[in-house]
Design an enzyme around this catalytic site. Structure first.
Site, PDB file in Angstrom:
ATOM      1  CG  MET A 236      -2.144   0.816   1.042  1.00  0.00           C
ATOM      2  SD  MET A 236      -2.873   0.568  -0.583  1.00  0.00           S
ATOM      3  CE  MET A 236      -4.490   1.065  -0.279  1.00  0.00           C
ATOM      4  CB  CYS A 237       3.908   2.261   1.868  1.00  0.00           C
ATOM      5  SG  CYS A 237       4.950   0.853   1.553  1.00  0.00           S
ATOM      6  CB  THR A 238       4.654   0.702  -3.328  1.00  0.00           C
ATOM      7  OG1 THR A 238       5.558   0.049  -2.467  1.00  0.00           O
ATOM      8  CG2 THR A 238       5.296   0.940  -4.674  1.00  0.00           C
TER       9      THR A 238
END
Ligand SMILES: [Zn+2]
Length: 463
Positions: A236-238
Site C-alpha cells: 500500500m505504501c508504494t
C-alpha cells in the site's frame, strides 16, 4: 536413480497384462500406419544413446505399448491443452482422454490453435478431440465436457499418466489430492503399482513452470504450497506514496481514488467489463503517472490490472507443453531419466531456465500420513481456527468446513458453502473452543474445495 526405476516397474506391470500379450503387428496400430510413420519415435526407443536410462534395453515393443496401450489423461484443453494434445498425438500416444469444463471464446483463437471462429461457444474438449482425431489417423481422443470434480476414483484409476494444463491452483490441488487418495498402503508401505505420475505444467505470461510428481514418493503440490503466493499485491505504501510502475498508478486509482470520488454514483462499484469505468480509471491513472514521470499507462494495461488479467503468451505455452510431453514420453517408455522434479522457465528478459528437486515435506497435510496438528489455547475462538486454515501458507484453504465428533454425534461446527448451514453455524465462530465442547486431543475433520479428501486435524490445547 530411484525416480527413474519406479515408473519402469509400473510399465513392466502394465506390459504383463493380458491385453498387452495379445498384441501383434497386425493389431490396430498397423491399420493406419504407413512406412516410416513412427521413425522419429523409433530413433529414441530402438537404439541407445548417451541419455538413455541405464536400465533400458532398446526394443520394438515399447512403441507398441505407446500406440496401443498407454492411456493418458489431459486436464484442460486451453492454451497448454491444445499444445499437449497435438504433441502427444504426434509422439505416438493414441489413447488420450481430455477433460475441460469451458467453452470456446473468441479471445482464445490466437493461441488455442485447435479452434476456429465457427467453434466459438462449443465445448473446448469436444472441438479439440474432433480436431486431433480427424487430423492424426489412429488417434482416439475421448472428450469430457465436465469438471474434474465430476469424476470419481474409478475414472482416474484407468490412466497410466495424468498431465495438467490448468490455470487454477484449486483444480491442481484437487487433482493432486485425488491421485494421493488412489495410493494403496500395505502395513504403511506404499504399493508402487498404485502410483499414477502427475505432470503439471503452468504458465503466466512469459513465465512457466513444470513439475513431475510421483504421488507418495516425491514432493506433492501441497508439500511446496508456499511457492504459490496467495495473491500478487503491491504494498500500500508504494501505491500511495512512491509509485514506480504504471501498475502502481492504476492500483492507486482503483483502490483509493475510485471509492473516494465515486465517479458513477454512490453505489456503483468498479466494473472491469464496463468500458466507461475503465476509461475513467485510465485517464486518472495517466494523470497520476504524469505527476511521478512514469510512462507506460495504457488502456489495455488499465484493463489488465483492474481485471487482474495475466496475458497468455503462446510461445510460453508451447515450450512448457513440449517439456511436459517429453516427460510423459520418458515416463511412459522408461527409456530416459525423468525430470527430478521441478523446472522453471522464464523468457521475459533473455531466456532463463533451471531445475531443482522440490523436497517432500515430512508433515505435508496431503501426502505425509502424519496427523495434522492445530495448536490453540482453549479460549481461542473458532474464527481464529478458520483464519489459520485459510491464511497459513502451507494450508491456504478456500472455504473450509469444520466438523467434529462430539458425544458420539457428528457436528458441523462451521460450513460456508451452503447458505442455510452457514447462517446456522455462524454463531459458533464467536464461541471459544472450550465453549464448543472441544477437548484437548479432539479430532477435527476439515473439508475444502482444494482437496477431494477430508483432512484430519488433532487439536492441541496450548496454555
Ligand atoms: Zn505433500
Amino acid at each position: 536413480m530411484a525416480d527413474g526405476e519406479e515408473p519402469a516397474k509400473k510399465r513392466q506391470r502394465i506390459e504383463e497384462q493380458p491385453e498387452k500379450m495379445a498384441l501383434d503387428v497386425s493389431s490396430s496400430s498397423s491399420s493406419s500406419d504407413w512406412d516410416g510413420r513412427w521413425s522419429h519415435v523409433q530413433k529414441f526407443l530402438e537404439r541407445s544413446g548417451p541419455f538413455t536410462h541405464p536400465d533400458f534395453e532398446p526394443n520394438e515393443e515399447t512403441l507398441l505399448f505407446l500406440l496401443d496401450t498407454c492411456k493418458i489423461l489431459v486436464i484442460g484443453a486451453g492454451g497448454l491443452g491444445c499444445e499437449l494434445l497435438k504433441n502427444l498425438a504426434l509422439s505416438g500416444f493414441r489413447k488420450i482422454h481430455v477433460v475441460d469444463m469451458d467453452t470456446i471464446d473468441v479471445s482464445n483463437l490466437n493461441r488455442q490453435f485447435l479452434f476456429r471462429s465457427k467453434d466459438v461457444g462449443r465445448p473446448k474438449a469436444d472441438v479439440a478431440a474432433e480436431f486431433i482425431n480427424s487430423r492424426v489417423p489412429g488417434c482416439q481422443v475421448v472428450p469430457h465436457f465436465k469438471k474434474i470434480q465430476d469424476f470419481d476414483e474409478s475414472f482416474y484409476r484407468q490412466f497410466h499418466i495424468i498431465v495438467c494444463g490448468l490455470d487454477s491452483i484449486i483444480a491442481r490441488r484437487w487433482m493432486n489430492g485425488m491421485l494421493l487418495s488412489l495410493l494403496v498402503y500395505e502395513d504403511g508401505v506404499l504399493d508402487q503399482n498404485s502410483i499414477i505420475p502427475l505432470i503439471d505444467g503452468g504458465t503466466e505470461g512469459f513465465k512457466g513452470n513444470l513439475r513431475v510428481i510421483l504421488p507418495g514418493m516425491t514432493a506433492c503440490l501441497e508439500c511446496t504450497l508456499e511457492l504459490y503466493p496467495p495473491q500478487i499485491n503491491f504494498p500500500m505504501c508504494t501505491i500511495a506514496s512512491m509509485p514506480r510502475l504504471p501498475e502502481h498508478c492504476i492500483e492507486y486509482v482503483r483502490i483509493l481514488q475510485w471509492p473516494k470520488e465515486k465517479p458513477f454514483g454512490d453505489s456503483v462499484g468498479l466494473d472491469g467489463d464496463n468500458p466507461e469505468h475503465i476509461q475513467w480509471v485510465f485517464q486518472k491513472s495517466l494523470e497520476r503517472a504524469a505527476e511521478f514521470s512514469i510512462t507506460g499507462v495504457t488502456y489495455r494495461l488499465t484493463q489488465g490490472v483492474v481485471k487482474r488479467i495475466i496475458p497468455a503468451v503462446a510461445s510460453t505455452n508451447a515450450v512448457i507443453a513440449a517439456i511436459c510431453t517429453t516427460e510423459i514420453f520418458k515416463i511412459a517408455t522408461s527409456a530416459y531419466v525423468p525430470l527430478n522434479n521441478y523446472l522453471v522457465f522464464n523468457d521475459a528478459c533473455g531466456l532463463y531456465t533451471y531445475t531443482f528437486e522440490a523436497e517432500r515435506k515430512e508433515d505435508c497435510s496431503a501426502c505425509s500420513q502424519v496427523p495434522q496438528k492445530l495448536q490453540f489455547p482453549p479460549y481461542a475462538k473458532l474464527q481464529e481456527v478458520l483464519e489459520y486454515l485459510t491464511e497459513n501458507a502451507s494450508l491456504q484453504m478456500k472455504s473450509p468446513a469444520i466438523t467434529a465428533t462430539l458425544e458420539g454425534r457428528n457436528r458441523t461446527l462451521y460450513l460456508q458453502t451452503v447458505a442455510s448451514i452457514e447462517e446456522r453455524t455462524r454463531p459458533n465462530l464467536c464461541k471459544t473452543l472450550k465453549e464448543l465442547g472441544l477437548a484437548d486431543g479432539q479430532e477435527l475433520a476439515v473439508a475444502d474445495v482444494t482437496t477431494p479428501q477430508t483432512v484430519l486435524f488433532k487439536l492441541n490445547f496450548t496454555s
